[in-house]
Design an enzyme around this catalytic site. Structure first.
Site, PDB file in Angstrom:
ATOM      1  N   SER A  94      36.716  37.097  40.368  1.00 22.55           N
ATOM      2  CA  SER A  94      36.934  38.116  39.332  1.00 22.55           C
ATOM      3  C   SER A  94      38.419  38.299  39.060  1.00 22.55           C
ATOM      4  O   SER A  94      38.818  38.693  37.965  1.00 22.55           O
ATOM      5  CB  SER A  94      36.334  39.453  39.770  1.00 22.55           C
ATOM      6  OG  SER A  94      34.968  39.280  40.044  1.00 22.55           O
ATOM      7  N   LYS A 134      33.036  31.965  49.597  1.00 17.34           N
ATOM      8  CA  LYS A 134      34.447  32.078  49.226  1.00 17.34           C
ATOM      9  C   LYS A 134      35.123  33.164  50.071  1.00 17.34           C
ATOM     10  O   LYS A 134      36.261  33.038  50.475  1.00 17.34           O
ATOM     11  CB  LYS A 134      34.635  32.390  47.737  1.00 17.34           C
ATOM     12  CG  LYS A 134      36.114  32.320  47.367  1.00 17.34           C
ATOM     13  CD  LYS A 134      36.366  32.575  45.922  1.00 17.34           C
ATOM     14  CE  LYS A 134      36.476  34.017  45.597  1.00 17.34           C
ATOM     15  NZ  LYS A 134      37.631  34.731  46.160  1.00 17.34           N
ATOM     16  N   GLY A 152      28.827  35.178  49.072  1.00 20.11           N
ATOM     17  CA  GLY A 152      29.495  33.905  48.801  1.00 20.11           C
ATOM     18  C   GLY A 152      30.356  33.462  49.978  1.00 20.11           C
ATOM     19  O   GLY A 152      30.980  34.277  50.654  1.00 20.11           O
ATOM     20  N   MET A 188      31.123  43.629  43.080  1.00 17.33           N
ATOM     21  CA  MET A 188      31.998  44.667  42.532  1.00 17.33           C
ATOM     22  C   MET A 188      32.119  44.490  41.021  1.00 17.33           C
ATOM     23  O   MET A 188      33.066  44.986  40.403  1.00 17.33           O
ATOM     24  CB  MET A 188      33.372  44.612  43.197  1.00 17.33           C
ATOM     25  CG  MET A 188      33.279  44.894  44.696  1.00 17.33           C
ATOM     26  SD  MET A 188      34.785  45.582  45.409  1.00 17.33           S
ATOM     27  CE  MET A 188      35.958  44.316  45.037  1.00 17.33           C
ATOM     28  N   GLY A 189      31.163  43.782  40.409  1.00 14.91           N
ATOM     29  CA  GLY A 189      31.188  43.592  38.964  1.00 14.91           C
ATOM     30  C   GLY A 189      32.213  42.563  38.539  1.00 14.91           C
ATOM     31  O   GLY A 189      32.641  41.732  39.346  1.00 14.91           O
ATOM     32  N   GLU A 247      30.263  33.069  36.731  1.00 14.58           N
ATOM     33  CA  GLU A 247      29.262  32.057  37.093  1.00 14.58           C
ATOM     34  C   GLU A 247      29.058  31.981  38.617  1.00 14.58           C
ATOM     35  O   GLU A 247      27.966  31.645  39.087  1.00 14.58           O
ATOM     36  CB  GLU A 247      29.713  30.714  36.506  1.00 14.58           C
ATOM     37  CG  GLU A 247      28.661  29.630  36.450  1.00 14.58           C
ATOM     38  CD  GLU A 247      27.287  30.059  35.934  1.00 14.58           C
ATOM     39  OE1 GLU A 247      26.282  29.585  36.507  1.00 14.58           O
ATOM     40  OE2 GLU A 247      27.202  30.867  34.980  1.00 14.58           O
ATOM     41  N   HIS A 301      28.930  34.544  40.634  1.00 17.84           N
ATOM     42  CA  HIS A 301      27.916  35.572  40.917  1.00 17.84           C
ATOM     43  C   HIS A 301      26.542  35.110  40.434  1.00 17.84           C
ATOM     44  O   HIS A 301      25.524  35.373  41.088  1.00 17.84           O
ATOM     45  CB  HIS A 301      28.274  36.892  40.224  1.00 17.84           C
ATOM     46  CG  HIS A 301      29.517  37.542  40.744  1.00 17.84           C
ATOM     47  ND1 HIS A 301      30.684  37.609  40.022  1.00 17.84           N
ATOM     48  CD2 HIS A 301      29.774  38.168  41.924  1.00 17.84           C
ATOM     49  CE1 HIS A 301      31.605  38.247  40.721  1.00 17.84           C
ATOM     50  NE2 HIS A 301      31.087  38.594  41.877  1.00 17.84           N
TER      51      HIS A 301
HETATM   52  O1  PAF Z   1      32.517  40.570  47.956  1.00 19.85           O
HETATM   53  C1  PAF Z   1      32.493  41.626  47.297  1.00 19.85           C
HETATM   54  O2  PAF Z   1      32.373  41.615  46.081  1.00 19.85           O
HETATM   55  C2  PAF Z   1      32.611  42.959  48.008  1.00 19.85           C
HETATM   56  O3  PAF Z   1      33.456  42.859  49.109  1.00 19.85           O
HETATM   57  C3  PAF Z   1      31.243  43.543  48.426  1.00 19.85           C
HETATM   58  C4  PAF Z   1      30.545  42.647  49.440  1.00 19.85           C
HETATM   59  C5  PAF Z   1      30.365  43.708  47.203  1.00 19.85           C
HETATM   60  C6  PAF Z   1      31.444  44.919  49.076  1.00 19.85           C
HETATM   61  O4  PAF Z   1      32.061  45.809  48.214  1.00 19.85           O
END
Ligand code: PAF
Length: 305
Positions: free
Chosen positions: A197, A160, A158, A34-35, A39, A41
């Site tokens: 995030s 997490k 992840g 989700m942007g 680190e 990601h």
């Molecule tokens: O973990 C996330 O960032 C979100 O839940 C995902 C898997 C991208 C779905 O929107």
């Protein structure tokens, strides 16, 4: 050396960009996000690169997984910085669709449920699913759409978001989706706070207080040599020592999120609010119950209420 990823905003652009890779039989690795990338990601991107020839990252703040009362509007959107992190981690394609691209006609909780969505079943009614009703319908629906669009060989999520990972594995198994799911280790700050995030919402006092989640989980890991109840008690006493943290749940479970074993591998999961920011974390736990001390029904999901 960094390579600037190619940005696709529409489904057509994404399909065109991946056509050559598909034709030449290259393996596609996918990291849905989700942007507001960090680190944690980046480690998912590196994991994807270890399993694939071409790495695709999606950046989409999915409205369906936020309840109307949650933080959708204030969720951080940092596309230029995100593209920089993708470039530094050899991502080939970034798919960053608008809401209308993923939900044609625009998004609205009522209308989307009139259409076809993914309903996750009972595993989504506990823990985060109990605290955030409908959340996992939103997650699984968007992940199913993204998997359909990217058609990756492997997708990385992840640990997490442990319950999310379990539900995505269940969806892929139950709906026979042709993709391998890999769960990647949680990345932590030097003081143990799980990278997220949402950490950027925390002011300095809250940021310091938030480390209590990690400390509580580690206390439970240490006491698990004496059984489930002592492990839970250890975690709870650490959590209660931090007044800025409001517990949502602390749960000791099996690795499949079912009942915690008296002896064997399990999971300890926590969710709490620090100010208005909801944080989650979890760790593996090895439980040993000394002979004669097992407490019947000792599986726990302790809530603040
Ligand atoms: O973990 C996330 O960032 C979100 O839940 C995902 C898997 C991208 C779905 O929107």
């Amino acid at each position: 050396m960094t390579t600037t990823p190619t940005l696709a905003n529409t489904r057509e652009e994404l399909t065109d960009l991946l056509a050559d890779a598909r034709k030449s039989g290259q393996r596609i690795g996918f990291v849905p996000t989700m942007g507001a990338l960090h680190e944690g990601h980046a480690s998912l991107m590196r994991e994807a690169a270890g399993h694939a020839d071409v790495v695709v990252v999606s950046i989409f703040v999915n409205p369906m997984q936020f309840a109307p009362t949650e933080d959708l509007d204030r969720y951080p959107r940092t596309l230029p910085e995100d593209l920089g992190l993708c470039a530094a981690n050899d991502v080939a394609v970034v798919f960053a669709p608008a809401v209308e691209e993923m939900y044609p006609g625009g998004f609205n909780h009522d209308s989307v449920r009139d259409g076809v969505t993914v309903h996750p079943g009972t595993l989504a009614t506990i823990l985060d699913g109990e605290s955030r009703p409908g959340h996992f319908d939103g997650v699984l629906t968007v992940v199913a759409k993204l998997l359909g669009l990217v058609q990756p060989d492997v997708a990385i999520f992840g640990q997490k978001d442990y319950q999310q990972l379990a539900l995505i594995r269940a969806m892929v198994r139950d709906l026979c989706l042709p993709v391998e799911i890999v769960g990647a280790e949680t990345m932590r700050e030097a003081d143990g706070l799980a990278m997220s995030s949402r950490n950027r919402y925390l002011d300095p006092a809250q940021r310091a207080a938030a480390t209590v989640l990690n400390r509580a989980l580690r206390a439970a890991q240490e006491r698990a040599a004496y059984g489930v109840a002592p492990a839970r008690w250890a975690a709870m006493s650490v959590l209660k020592s931090e007044p800025l943290v409001e517990l949502d749940y602390l749960a000791l479970t099996g690795v499949d999120l079912g009942e915690a074993p008296d002896n064997g591998e399990g999971r300890i999961l926590v969710a709490a609010k620090v100010g208005s920011t909801r944080l989650i974390d979890n760790m593996s736990i090895h439980v040993t119950t000394p002979a004669g001390t097992a407490v019947a029904g000792s599986t726990t999901d302790e809530r603040s209420s």
